[in-house]
Design an enzyme around this catalytic site. Structure first.
Site, PDB file in Angstrom:
ATOM      1  N   GLU A  99       5.586   0.485  19.764  1.00 50.11           N
ATOM      2  CA  GLU A  99       4.990  -0.794  19.360  1.00 50.11           C
ATOM      3  C   GLU A  99       6.062  -1.873  19.457  1.00 50.11           C
ATOM      4  O   GLU A  99       7.009  -1.895  18.670  1.00 50.11           O
ATOM      5  CB  GLU A  99       4.452  -0.712  17.922  1.00 50.11           C
ATOM      6  CG  GLU A  99       3.909  -2.052  17.439  1.00 50.11           C
ATOM      7  CD  GLU A  99       3.566  -2.068  15.949  1.00 50.11           C
ATOM      8  OE1 GLU A  99       3.341  -0.988  15.361  1.00 50.11           O
ATOM      9  OE2 GLU A  99       3.549  -3.164  15.372  1.00 50.11           O
ATOM     10  N   ARG A 101       7.501 -10.869  18.185  1.00 49.88           N
ATOM     11  CA  ARG A 101       8.264 -11.679  17.232  1.00 49.88           C
ATOM     12  C   ARG A 101       9.438 -12.392  17.854  1.00 49.88           C
ATOM     13  O   ARG A 101      10.184 -13.071  17.156  1.00 49.88           O
ATOM     14  CB  ARG A 101       8.802 -10.798  16.099  1.00 49.88           C
ATOM     15  CG  ARG A 101       7.712 -10.195  15.279  1.00 49.88           C
ATOM     16  CD  ARG A 101       8.252  -9.437  14.108  1.00 49.88           C
ATOM     17  NE  ARG A 101       7.223  -8.545  13.631  1.00 49.88           N
ATOM     18  CZ  ARG A 101       7.372  -7.663  12.667  1.00 49.88           C
ATOM     19  NH1 ARG A 101       8.528  -7.570  12.048  1.00 49.88           N
ATOM     20  NH2 ARG A 101       6.375  -6.891  12.310  1.00 49.88           N
ATOM     21  N   THR A 158       2.262  -7.127  15.867  1.00 53.41           N
ATOM     22  CA  THR A 158       2.233  -8.486  15.319  1.00 53.41           C
ATOM     23  C   THR A 158       1.226  -9.380  16.043  1.00 53.41           C
ATOM     24  O   THR A 158       1.453 -10.577  16.213  1.00 53.41           O
ATOM     25  CB  THR A 158       3.648  -9.140  15.319  1.00 53.41           C
ATOM     26  OG1 THR A 158       4.652  -8.144  15.049  1.00 53.41           O
ATOM     27  CG2 THR A 158       3.752 -10.206  14.246  1.00 53.41           C
ATOM     28  N   LYS A 172      -4.213   0.362   9.999  1.00 55.98           N
ATOM     29  CA  LYS A 172      -2.808   0.313   9.556  1.00 55.98           C
ATOM     30  C   LYS A 172      -2.802  -0.142   8.098  1.00 55.98           C
ATOM     31  O   LYS A 172      -3.486  -1.121   7.756  1.00 55.98           O
ATOM     32  CB  LYS A 172      -2.068  -0.693  10.447  1.00 55.98           C
ATOM     33  CG  LYS A 172      -0.733  -1.178   9.900  1.00 55.98           C
ATOM     34  CD  LYS A 172      -0.046  -2.038  10.952  1.00 55.98           C
ATOM     35  CE  LYS A 172       1.044  -2.893  10.321  1.00 55.98           C
ATOM     36  NZ  LYS A 172       1.938  -3.488  11.324  1.00 55.98           N
TER      37      LYS A 172
END
Ligand code: 3PG
Length: 209
Positions: free
Chosen positions: A42, A46, A70, A130
């Site tokens: 993953e 960011r 994200t 999640k």
């Protein structure tokens, strides 16, 4: 090729949550993780190079299963898909994000932290979620409590998971896999210490018997 999020756990007990600051680190870092037996990656959206890093890994390390972390906006979803990501992860859940993932064919692992959010994600068709930020919102106790009303829902706890507590999470029947940043420490990436990352990856594959 998109990959259903439910199948991610089949590849190992931990999904590394990766922050890439320098594009040139992306491929050697991915290779180091794969050398340690970790193939689901993953890469978080960011940093300015995140999309280019996903693209580079997807192209140069085809054995890797690259996801975008994200995801917050519709534009993030489109960009992740165009970068070659096979799945997406979001810190929270919104209808618009879920709709964008449907439109762009990007399987989503949406984040939740409350019973109401579990219900909203269920309404949108998601049963694998999640839990974020897992330890801060109640960790193992919360997951045990959620197992009662949500017996058909399973989780990827992320946020505060460490090599010391991961096994406790993975022992829960409603936890398929954990997410965590400890496999890719910022200093190891900065120093190009790929052997350390391979070692951390190798150690985590033993977390689930
Ligand atoms: C994050 O937000 O970076 C992820 O949830 C990872 O959290 P962690 O650093 O506690 O593993």
């Amino acid at each position: 090729m998109p990959i259903e999020t439910a199948s991610l756990a089949a590849h190992g007990p931990v999904i590394p949550v990766i922050v890439i600051q320098r594009l040139e680190d992306a491929v050697p870092m991915a290779e180091a993780l794969l050398a340690g037996g970790v193939k689901v990656l993953e890469v978080t959206l960011r940093t300015p190079v995140a999309l280019a890093a996903m693209e580079a890994i997807a192209r140069a390390v085809p054995q890797a299963i690259v996801g975008a972390g994200t995801l917050r906006t519709v534009d993030d979803v489109r960009a992740a898909r165009d970068a070659g990501c096979q799945f997406g992860v979001s810190p929270g859940f919104t209808e618009s994000l879920a709709e964008a993932c449907r439109v762009h064919g990007l399987p989503l692992l949406p984040g939740v932290s409350t019973a109401s959010e579990v219900m909203q994600a269920n309404d949108a068709g998601y049963r694998f979620l999640k839990l974020f930020p897992a330890v801060a919102v109640g960790g193992v106790q919360l997951l045990k409590a959620l197992a009662g009303p949500f017996a058909d829902v399973s989780f990827c706890p992320t946020g505060g998971i460490t090599p010391d507590n991961a096994a406790q999470f993975l022992a829960l029947p409603n936890v398929r896999v954990c997410g965590g940043s400890w496999l890719t420490p910022a200093d190891a990436i900065e120093q190009g210490d790929w052997a350390r990352i391979t070692e951390l990856a190798r150690a985590c594959t033993a977390l689930r018997a």
